[in-house]
Design a protein around this motif. Sequence first.
Motif, short mmCIF file in Angstrom:
data_model
loop_
_atom_site.label_atom_id
_atom_site.label_comp_id
_atom_site.label_asym_id
_atom_site.label_seq_id
_atom_site.Cartn_x
_atom_site.Cartn_y
_atom_site.Cartn_z
N SER A 1 0.80 -1.22 0.00
CA SER A 1 0.00 0.00 0.00
C SER A 1 0.85 1.28 0.00
O SER A 1 0.32 2.37 -0.13
CB SER A 1 -0.95 0.02 1.21
N ARG A 2 2.16 1.16 0.11
CA ARG A 2 3.03 2.34 0.14
C ARG A 2 3.07 3.01 -1.24
O ARG A 2 3.07 2.36 -2.26
CB ARG A 2 4.45 1.96 0.55
N PHE A 3 3.09 4.33 -1.24
CA PHE A 3 3.28 5.08 -2.48
C PHE A 3 3.99 6.38 -2.16
O PHE A 3 3.98 6.84 -1.02
CB PHE A 3 1.94 5.34 -3.19
N ILE B 1 13.63 3.74 4.91
CA ILE B 1 13.07 4.93 5.55
C ILE B 1 11.70 5.25 4.97
O ILE B 1 10.75 5.55 5.71
CB ILE B 1 14.04 6.12 5.43
N LEU B 2 11.56 5.18 3.65
CA LEU B 2 10.24 5.44 3.03
C LEU B 2 9.20 4.44 3.53
O LEU B 2 8.06 4.82 3.81
CB LEU B 2 10.36 5.40 1.50
N THR C 1 4.40 4.27 9.88
CA THR C 1 4.11 5.09 11.05
C THR C 1 3.09 6.19 10.75
O THR C 1 2.90 7.09 11.58
CB THR C 1 5.40 5.70 11.62
N GLY C 2 2.46 6.13 9.58
CA GLY C 2 1.42 7.10 9.24
C GLY C 2 1.90 8.36 8.57
O GLY C 2 1.12 9.28 8.35
N THR D 1 3.13 14.56 6.72
CA THR D 1 1.87 13.82 6.84
C THR D 1 1.11 13.96 5.53
O THR D 1 0.88 15.08 5.07
CB THR D 1 1.03 14.39 8.00
N PRO D 2 0.73 12.85 4.89
CA PRO D 2 -0.01 12.95 3.63
C PRO D 2 -1.32 13.71 3.80
O PRO D 2 -2.03 13.53 4.79
CB PRO D 2 -0.27 11.49 3.26
N THR D 3 -1.61 14.58 2.85
CA THR D 3 -2.86 15.34 2.86
C THR D 3 -3.93 14.55 2.11
O THR D 3 -3.66 13.49 1.54
CB THR D 3 -2.67 16.70 2.18
#
Length: 195
Positions: free
Chosen positions: A9-11, A120-121, A127-128, A164-166
């Motif tokens: 699910s990482r992007f 790290i990514l 961790t959100g 933090t992703p918007t």
Amino acid sequence: MTSLDLLLSRFSTDALAEPAPAGDVLEAILSTAMRAPDHGKLRPWRYAIVQGEARVKLAERVVASMKRLDPDVAPAKVEKRFSRMSTMPMTIVLGMHLRPENKIPLLEQELAVGAAAMNILNALHATGFGGVWVSGDVAHDPEFAAEMGFPAPHKLAGFLFVGTPTAQAKAPTRRPVDDYVARWTGAPAVFGADA
């Protein structure tokens, strides 16, 4: 969510806002670098964290590098780069502390830096938080690298924008892996992605 689901699910995204990770969480995220594959245990990664007022100083150095590399650089490109570098919640400057005299080939040292950055990514996502790895011409400017604390033979591998992703951060559709995998049977492998 399983660990595998988390990785799937990482992007990457630069749609980032405050807060960036801090304290023990940031230390844990950065510590994942220490688990990267690292032939010779050289630990060639170095991270310069840029936040707060230092972001504008970084952006000014980036612009100076852009103009040094291309005196005719478009003002719109300069403005865009300055804006990004000066407003990201956190920028991690990815340094490569290279040892050309070492028996470990430079390529393997650079690959270790890349593997650590990927850890790290992944840790940011777990961790959100979110991030994106960017480079560009400035990342290959030895004078800029030296200004950031990485004089030759050391180099930069680019920058991680972190925050933090918007709501604008949307995962792209994941492509199927089939075109990027082939079974080798003795003849050269052929990949659908290269057709």
